[in-house]
Design a protein around this motif. Structure first.
Motif, PDB file in Angstrom:
ATOM      1  N   THR A 165      26.030  34.827  -3.524  1.00  0.00           N
ATOM      2  CA  THR A 165      25.187  34.968  -4.696  1.00  0.00           C
ATOM      3  C   THR A 165      23.793  34.445  -4.425  1.00  0.00           C
ATOM      4  O   THR A 165      23.551  33.744  -3.443  1.00  0.00           O
ATOM      5  CB  THR A 165      25.785  34.211  -5.886  1.00  0.00           C
ATOM      6  OG1 THR A 165      25.806  32.823  -5.579  1.00  0.00           O
ATOM      7  CG2 THR A 165      27.187  34.700  -6.203  1.00  0.00           C
ATOM      8  N   TYR A 166      22.859  34.768  -5.347  1.00  0.00           N
ATOM      9  CA  TYR A 166      21.492  34.300  -5.206  1.00  0.00           C
ATOM     10  C   TYR A 166      21.429  32.781  -5.103  1.00  0.00           C
ATOM     11  O   TYR A 166      20.680  32.220  -4.312  1.00  0.00           O
ATOM     12  CB  TYR A 166      20.651  34.749  -6.402  1.00  0.00           C
ATOM     13  CG  TYR A 166      20.300  36.203  -6.392  1.00  0.00           C
ATOM     14  CD1 TYR A 166      19.534  36.742  -5.372  1.00  0.00           C
ATOM     15  CD2 TYR A 166      20.727  37.046  -7.411  1.00  0.00           C
ATOM     16  CE1 TYR A 166      19.200  38.088  -5.363  1.00  0.00           C
ATOM     17  CE2 TYR A 166      20.396  38.384  -7.420  1.00  0.00           C
ATOM     18  CZ  TYR A 166      19.628  38.903  -6.392  1.00  0.00           C
ATOM     19  OH  TYR A 166      19.302  40.225  -6.397  1.00  0.00           O
ATOM     20  N   SER A 213      15.637  43.343  -4.487  1.00  0.00           N
ATOM     21  CA  SER A 213      16.812  44.124  -4.875  1.00  0.00           C
ATOM     22  C   SER A 213      16.567  44.864  -6.180  1.00  0.00           C
ATOM     23  O   SER A 213      15.673  44.518  -6.968  1.00  0.00           O
ATOM     24  CB  SER A 213      18.028  43.211  -5.023  1.00  0.00           C
ATOM     25  OG  SER A 213      17.875  42.384  -6.171  1.00  0.00           O
ATOM     26  N   ALA A 214      17.401  45.847  -6.432  1.00  0.00           N
ATOM     27  CA  ALA A 214      17.319  46.597  -7.688  1.00  0.00           C
ATOM     28  C   ALA A 214      17.606  45.687  -8.878  1.00  0.00           C
ATOM     29  O   ALA A 214      17.004  45.843  -9.952  1.00  0.00           O
ATOM     30  CB  ALA A 214      18.311  47.756  -7.655  1.00  0.00           C
ATOM     31  N   ASP A 215      18.516  44.719  -8.702  1.00  0.00           N
ATOM     32  CA  ASP A 215      18.823  43.777  -9.782  1.00  0.00           C
ATOM     33  C   ASP A 215      17.596  42.959 -10.164  1.00  0.00           C
ATOM     34  O   ASP A 215      17.357  42.704 -11.353  1.00  0.00           O
ATOM     35  CB  ASP A 215      19.949  42.831  -9.354  1.00  0.00           C
ATOM     36  CG  ASP A 215      21.305  43.525  -9.335  1.00  0.00           C
ATOM     37  OD1 ASP A 215      21.431  44.562 -10.014  1.00  0.00           O
ATOM     38  OD2 ASP A 215      22.203  43.033  -8.648  1.00  0.00           O
ATOM     39  N   LEU A 216      16.838  42.539  -9.165  1.00  0.00           N
ATOM     40  CA  LEU A 216      15.650  41.734  -9.453  1.00  0.00           C
ATOM     41  C   LEU A 216      14.541  42.570 -10.078  1.00  0.00           C
ATOM     42  O   LEU A 216      13.787  42.080 -10.933  1.00  0.00           O
ATOM     43  CB  LEU A 216      15.141  41.052  -8.173  1.00  0.00           C
ATOM     44  CG  LEU A 216      15.821  39.724  -7.825  1.00  0.00           C
ATOM     45  CD1 LEU A 216      15.191  39.108  -6.588  1.00  0.00           C
ATOM     46  CD2 LEU A 216      15.738  38.745  -8.987  1.00  0.00           C
ATOM     47  N   ARG A 217      14.426  43.819  -9.670  1.00  0.00           N
ATOM     48  CA  ARG A 217      13.442  44.692 -10.318  1.00  0.00           C
ATOM     49  C   ARG A 217      13.792  44.879 -11.799  1.00  0.00           C
ATOM     50  O   ARG A 217      12.918  44.875 -12.660  1.00  0.00           O
ATOM     51  CB  ARG A 217      13.372  46.039  -9.605  1.00  0.00           C
ATOM     52  CG  ARG A 217      12.675  45.978  -8.257  1.00  0.00           C
ATOM     53  CD  ARG A 217      12.252  47.372  -7.803  1.00  0.00           C
ATOM     54  NE  ARG A 217      11.481  47.291  -6.578  1.00  0.00           N
ATOM     55  CZ  ARG A 217      11.983  47.374  -5.350  1.00  0.00           C
ATOM     56  NH1 ARG A 217      13.287  47.552  -5.211  1.00  0.00           N
ATOM     57  NH2 ARG A 217      11.220  47.291  -4.284  1.00  0.00           N
ATOM     58  N   ARG A 218      15.065  45.047 -12.079  1.00  0.00           N
ATOM     59  CA  ARG A 218      15.499  45.172 -13.480  1.00  0.00           C
ATOM     60  C   ARG A 218      15.249  43.859 -14.223  1.00  0.00           C
ATOM     61  O   ARG A 218      14.889  43.872 -15.402  1.00  0.00           O
ATOM     62  CB  ARG A 218      16.977  45.575 -13.538  1.00  0.00           C
ATOM     63  CG  ARG A 218      17.536  45.703 -14.948  1.00  0.00           C
ATOM     64  CD  ARG A 218      18.901  46.355 -14.938  1.00  0.00           C
ATOM     65  NE  ARG A 218      18.799  47.770 -14.589  1.00  0.00           N
ATOM     66  CZ  ARG A 218      18.521  48.738 -15.454  1.00  0.00           C
ATOM     67  NH1 ARG A 218      18.307  48.448 -16.733  1.00  0.00           N
ATOM     68  NH2 ARG A 218      18.466  49.991 -15.060  1.00  0.00           N
ATOM     69  N   TYR A 219      15.477  42.743 -13.551  1.00  0.00           N
ATOM     70  CA  TYR A 219      15.229  41.426 -14.146  1.00  0.00           C
ATOM     71  C   TYR A 219      13.754  41.289 -14.525  1.00  0.00           C
ATOM     72  O   TYR A 219      13.416  40.824 -15.628  1.00  0.00           O
ATOM     73  CB  TYR A 219      15.638  40.344 -13.148  1.00  0.00           C
ATOM     74  CG  TYR A 219      15.419  38.923 -13.601  1.00  0.00           C
ATOM     75  CD1 TYR A 219      15.937  38.456 -14.811  1.00  0.00           C
ATOM     76  CD2 TYR A 219      14.714  38.031 -12.805  1.00  0.00           C
ATOM     77  CE1 TYR A 219      15.759  37.132 -15.209  1.00  0.00           C
ATOM     78  CE2 TYR A 219      14.527  36.710 -13.182  1.00  0.00           C
ATOM     79  CZ  TYR A 219      15.050  36.266 -14.393  1.00  0.00           C
ATOM     80  OH  TYR A 219      14.857  34.956 -14.780  1.00  0.00           O
ATOM     81  N   PRO A 249      19.987  37.296 -12.652  1.00  0.00           N
ATOM     82  CA  PRO A 249      20.926  38.069 -11.823  1.00  0.00           C
ATOM     83  C   PRO A 249      21.750  37.147 -10.921  1.00  0.00           C
ATOM     84  O   PRO A 249      21.213  36.222 -10.313  1.00  0.00           O
ATOM     85  CB  PRO A 249      20.009  38.969 -10.988  1.00  0.00           C
ATOM     86  CG  PRO A 249      18.736  39.016 -11.743  1.00  0.00           C
ATOM     87  CD  PRO A 249      18.595  37.703 -12.436  1.00  0.00           C
ATOM     88  N   GLU A 274      24.317  38.742  -8.939  1.00  0.00           N
ATOM     89  CA  GLU A 274      25.054  39.644  -8.056  1.00  0.00           C
ATOM     90  C   GLU A 274      24.774  39.289  -6.601  1.00  0.00           C
ATOM     91  O   GLU A 274      23.952  38.439  -6.291  1.00  0.00           O
ATOM     92  CB  GLU A 274      24.628  41.095  -8.334  1.00  0.00           C
ATOM     93  CG  GLU A 274      24.988  41.558  -9.741  1.00  0.00           C
ATOM     94  CD  GLU A 274      26.473  41.555 -10.003  1.00  0.00           C
ATOM     95  OE1 GLU A 274      27.215  41.909  -9.076  1.00  0.00           O
ATOM     96  OE2 GLU A 274      26.886  41.168 -11.107  1.00  0.00           O
TER      97      GLU A 274
END
Length: 328
Positions: free
Chosen positions: A2-3, A227-233, A319, A321
């Motif tokens: 994880t992060y 990551s895509a998760d961080l862009r969404r964040y 995030p 993930e």
């Protein structure tokens, strides 16, 4: 993984940030945090607004960064009688040739210090918009490009001070970061008195990198993985500023791009090839706060833009993930 489990850098810390931070520290005492963020803004290719009370070291930070990076430096003292052409340049008629010749203004440099920018009229302030947004100056219908790297570091006193004009939203949005230098602690001020007892160290400060090194580092920053998760964040954080009940006008897409760029630059300075949520959270106050227009109710209740950003960060889930470093 994880992060939160990713704590160690994946690569050795880049040489350029380390050299610059160490060099600036010879002049500014106890300002490592604001210097790191200011350098992150430069590495991300943006412009910086330093807002604080007089005498806290805003101008010295700008000068030290310019010298450390080996960039040409020019300073313009913004006053109510300053004209746009005093900054960008003017066309001058040459009787000998019967033609007009463009005489570049001080904006044609590596680092432009717009000192006390909020003491100039809005018309003069707006002269910087094209240069900051597009890296060029248009005069009499002719466009003159600015050679990269080009950085505007503006200083301003708090808007409550006399003789100041509030910067319009369009102007504020052109600044990647708004930072505060802050007063030193007692021990830091004692060290400052000792260090500046004779000759000011800024006069002996030399460049530790070249403009070409800076341009190369800026390219590397853009390659830092997110990551895509961080862009969404990031997008979710900015969206929350638009939904906050005390905000009349929240951050736009430029705020999201700025947050991504500064987070990448902070990761680069830490020697990582990927961005962590911590980078986004560290960048958020400087990137978002000055882009918010608060409702009058917020001001009546004493709520500031920095407090709104804190609430936004606290409300948005982080995030957790699998960390998305560069995949094979």
């Amino acid at each position: 993984m994880t992060y939160t489990e990713l704590t160690a850098p994946s690569t050795s810390a880049p040489v350029l940030p380390a050299r610059v931070l160490e060099n600036v520290a010879r002049v500014l005492v106890g300002k490592e945090g604001v210097t790191r963020l200011a350098l992150a803004g430069v590495l991300a290719g943006g412009h910086i607004l330093l807002e604080d009370a007089p005498g806290t070291g805003k101008t010295m930070l700008a000068r030290a960064l310019a010298r450390s990076l080996g960039l040409d430096f020019k300073r313009v003292q913004f006053t109510p009688d300053l004209l746009p052409g005093d900054v960008t340049g003017v066309s001058v008629y040459r009787p000998a040739t019967g033609t007009f010749e463009f005489v570049p203004g001080p904006i044609f440099t590596g680092v432009l210090l717009a000192d006390e920018i909020n003491r100039a009229t809005p018309k003069t302030q707006s002269a910087l918009l094209e240069a900051m947004g597009e890296g060029q100056v248009t005069e009499s219908g002719v466009t003159h490009p600015l050679a990269p790297p080009f950085v505007v570091i503006a200083t301003q006193n708090p808007v409550e001070h006399e003789g100041t004009y509030r910067l319009p939203e369009a102007q504020l949005d052109r600044f990647l970061l708004r930072l505060s230098v802050g007063y030193p602690t007692l021990d830091e001020e004692v060290r400052l008195l000792d260090r500046l007892q004779t000759v000011h160290p800024i006069h002996a400060l030399e460049s530790v990198v070249t403009p070409a090194d800076l341009l190369d580092a800026q390219r590397q920053v853009r390659d830092v993985h997110m990551s895509a998760d961080l862009r969404r964040y990031i997008a979710a954080l900015v969206a929350r500023t638009r939904q906050h009940p005390m905000v009349a006008l929240g951050g736009g897409p430029r705020a999201s791009l700025a947050l991504q760029g500064v987070a990448q630059a902070l990761a680069f300075q830490a020697g990582r090839s990927f961005v962590l949520p911590d980078d986004v959270q560290e960048a958020a106050p400087g990137v978002l706060a000055h882009r918010l227009s608060l409702r009058i109710e917020a001001r009546l209740q004493g709520q500031g833009d920095a407090q709104v950003v804190e609430e936004v960060l606290a409300a948005e889930p982080v995030p957790v993930e699998q960390a998305a470093g560069p995949r094979p």
